[in-house]
Enzyme design. Structure first.
Site, PDB file in Angstrom:
ATOM      1  N   ASP A  15       0.820  -1.219   0.000  1.00 60.18           N
ATOM      2  CA  ASP A  15       0.000   0.000   0.000  1.00 60.18           C
ATOM      3  C   ASP A  15       0.851   1.264   0.000  1.00 60.18           C
ATOM      4  O   ASP A  15       0.653   2.156  -0.824  1.00 60.18           O
ATOM      5  CB  ASP A  15      -0.918   0.043   1.238  1.00 60.18           C
ATOM      6  N   ARG A  95       0.215   5.130  17.385  1.00 59.55           N
ATOM      7  CA  ARG A  95      -0.181   6.081  16.348  1.00 59.55           C
ATOM      8  C   ARG A  95       0.098   7.540  16.693  1.00 59.55           C
ATOM      9  O   ARG A  95       0.592   8.288  15.866  1.00 59.55           O
ATOM     10  CB  ARG A  95      -1.652   5.888  15.970  1.00 59.55           C
ATOM     11  N   ASP A 124      -7.169   3.446  12.976  1.00 60.10           N
ATOM     12  CA  ASP A 124      -5.873   4.102  12.809  1.00 60.10           C
ATOM     13  C   ASP A 124      -5.956   5.402  12.010  1.00 60.10           C
ATOM     14  O   ASP A 124      -5.267   6.367  12.310  1.00 60.10           O
ATOM     15  CB  ASP A 124      -4.879   3.136  12.160  1.00 60.10           C
ATOM     16  N   SER A 176      -3.180  -9.775   8.386  1.00 61.13           N
ATOM     17  CA  SER A 176      -2.670  -8.410   8.446  1.00 61.13           C
ATOM     18  C   SER A 176      -2.120  -8.221   9.856  1.00 61.13           C
ATOM     19  O   SER A 176      -2.825  -8.429  10.841  1.00 61.13           O
ATOM     20  CB  SER A 176      -3.808  -7.429   8.164  1.00 61.13           C
TER      21      SER A 176
HETATM   22  N1  ARG Z   1      -7.919  -3.055  16.649  1.00 61.45           N
HETATM   23  C1  ARG Z   1      -6.645  -2.612  17.086  1.00 61.45           C
HETATM   24  C2  ARG Z   1      -6.637  -1.141  17.319  1.00 61.45           C
HETATM   25  O1  ARG Z   1      -7.461  -0.464  16.769  1.00 61.45           O
HETATM   26  C3  ARG Z   1      -5.547  -3.063  16.178  1.00 61.45           C
HETATM   27  C4  ARG Z   1      -5.516  -2.453  14.846  1.00 61.45           C
HETATM   28  C5  ARG Z   1      -4.500  -3.130  14.018  1.00 61.45           C
HETATM   29  N2  ARG Z   1      -4.130  -2.340  12.907  1.00 61.45           N
HETATM   30  C6  ARG Z   1      -3.713  -2.863  11.778  1.00 61.45           C
HETATM   31  N3  ARG Z   1      -3.319  -2.041  10.881  1.00 61.45           N
HETATM   32  N4  ARG Z   1      -3.666  -4.147  11.563  1.00 61.45           N
HETATM   33  O2  ARG Z   1      -5.836  -0.620  18.048  1.00 61.45           O
END
Ligand code: ARG
Length: 415
Positions: A15, A95, A124, A176
């Site tokens: 990506d 983040r 995110d 992922s």
């Molecule tokens: N659900 C979790 C969170 O929002 C993990 C997110 C994982 N992100 C990813 N890009 N795979 O903190």
């Protein structure tokens, strides 16, 4: 001379590699990439070359692991921050730091835009953009994955091939993965079916409980003002300490979390996490607080923990409310200093010993032996006054009820 200058949060995956070239062309932009190392296991070697070959003119790779632990993960540990009482928020905590560093680089480079590679249905994107917006209200945020023309991974691969963008031709990983020193999040593939147990290959850092050693492993953790400072008698810096606990927890199957979770955007998702070090530290920290926090502070703090967790999960790290709650939390940690001994065994963690110079456990008050100093006679008056409101209430209530009953007997309506 390009019209725009964009700093891209770059992971080196498909990506963000496609994104570099796509942004360069679609925004007539000079591209600077930034990759933050938060202690993820993925190799960062070759990343610079890859970014340059994808069209970037400058590459930043920064090791943020220590800052991540000390300025983000440990403050959250002190707060007891577990989203929906389970998830130590490894991803959510990373983040804001990535966003902050992105903004710093954008300022240094005189960029007018920043971009990230988050999808349009996750948390995110919110964390990135709200954090950038809070720190640099004038910077424009771009999220190409929400808007670009590619409908599938295959279309992105075609685009990459057509533009000579290097993409690793590895065997397709069905999952992922987002991974840092505070924990790993594993999604997609068969995990999307909440009735299916995660297959063994979904886990990277922990063994299954049934494969863990048949002997318990003891771990002693020392805290100073709520911060872990030593393991098994050895003082350690933050990064070595959490790395060690990840190993110890991992080999004892500690820190696997399988969670149906409420995302900010309204979706319920099934998330699988591995957070051995964070799980051990949250458990030990809580045990030390049980010993050292005054009762009302301890009780009030659990309410704060929930609000604080929601703020972090929902992208509001850089908010005045998070900062105000942090001030409260930090104040409570003044005497959270001491030692917790744990036994890890096939995925479980239990406390076997705790001690602190500030322990509020008073043997003279707690004991049932002849050494007892507690004034038993004081309890009588205490109970009298403590229970007075209920006595008063029920005196009236029972009188009213019995009068109603009498009336119903007189009217023949009872029964
Ligand atoms: N659900 C979790 C969170 O929002 C993990 C997110 C994982 N992100 C990813 N890009 N795979 O903190």
């Amino acid at each position: 001379m390009s019209k725009n200058k964009i700093v891209v949060a770059y992971s080196g995956g498909l990506d963000t590699s496609v994104m570099v070239k796509w942004l360069k062309d679609n925004y007539d932009a000079e591209i600077v990439t930034f990759t933050g190392n938060l202690g993820q296991t993925k190799e960062l070697v070759g990343l610079e070359e890859k970014a340059l070959n994808s069209g970037a003119s400058k590459v930043y790779i920064k090791d943020l692991t220590k800052e991540f632990l000390e300025e983000y993960a440990f403050p959250a540990l002190k707060a007891g921050a577990l989203y929906e009482e389970a998830y130590p928020m490894a991803c959510s905590l990373g983040r804001p730091l990535l966003a902050k560093t992105l903004v710093e680089i954008a300022r240094k480079e005189g960029a007018n835009m920043v971009a990230h590679g988050c999808t349009g249905k996750g948390n995110d994107q919110v964390r990135f953009e709200v954090s950038v917006g809070a720190l640099a209200p004038d910077l424009k945020n771009l999220a190409p994955l929400r808007t670009w023309e590619f409908k599938s991974r295959d279309e992105e691969i075609d685009y990459a091939k057509a533009h000579n963008i290097p993409v690793a031709v590895t065997k397709d990983n069905p999952y992922s993965i987002d991974d840092n020193i505070w924990g790993t999040a594993i999604e997609c593939g068969v995990l999307e079916d909440p009735t299916v147990e995660p297959p063994a290959d979904a886990y990277l850092h922990t063994v299954a409980p049934e494969n863990a050693p048949d002997e318990f492993e003891q771990v002693i953790i020392e805290f100073e003002k709520g911060i872990p400072v030593a393991v098994n008698g050895k003082a350690m810096d933050s990064v070595s300490l959490v790395t060690l606990l990840n190993e110890i927890g991992g080999r004892n199957a500690v820190g696997r979390i399988d969670l149906i979770e409420n995302r900010l955007v309204g979706i319920k998702s099934r998330e699988v996490y591995e957070t051995p070090g964070a799980t051990i530290l949250h458990f030990a920290h809580k045990e030390l607080e049980r010993l050292t926090l005054e009762k009302s502070v301890a009780h009030y703090k659990t309410q704060i923990a929930q609000e604080y967790s929601n703020l972090i999960y929902n992208g509001l790290w850089f908010s005045p409310l998070r900062e105000a709650l942090q001030a409260f939390v930090d104040k409570t940690q003044k005497r959270v200093t001491g030692k917790i001994t744990l036994k890890l065994y096939k995925g479980t963690v239990r406390v076997v010993s705790r001690s602190s110079a500030y322990s509020l456990y008073d043997p003279a008050l707690a004991t049932y032996t002849a050494e007892d100093q507690f004034d038993h006679t004081a309890s009588e008056g205490f109970i009298k006054i403590y229970g007075l409101p209920l006595k008063t209430y029920n005196r009236v209530e029972q009188k009213v009820e019995s009068e109603i009953k009498k009336l119903r007997i007189a009217n023949g309506t009872l029964g």
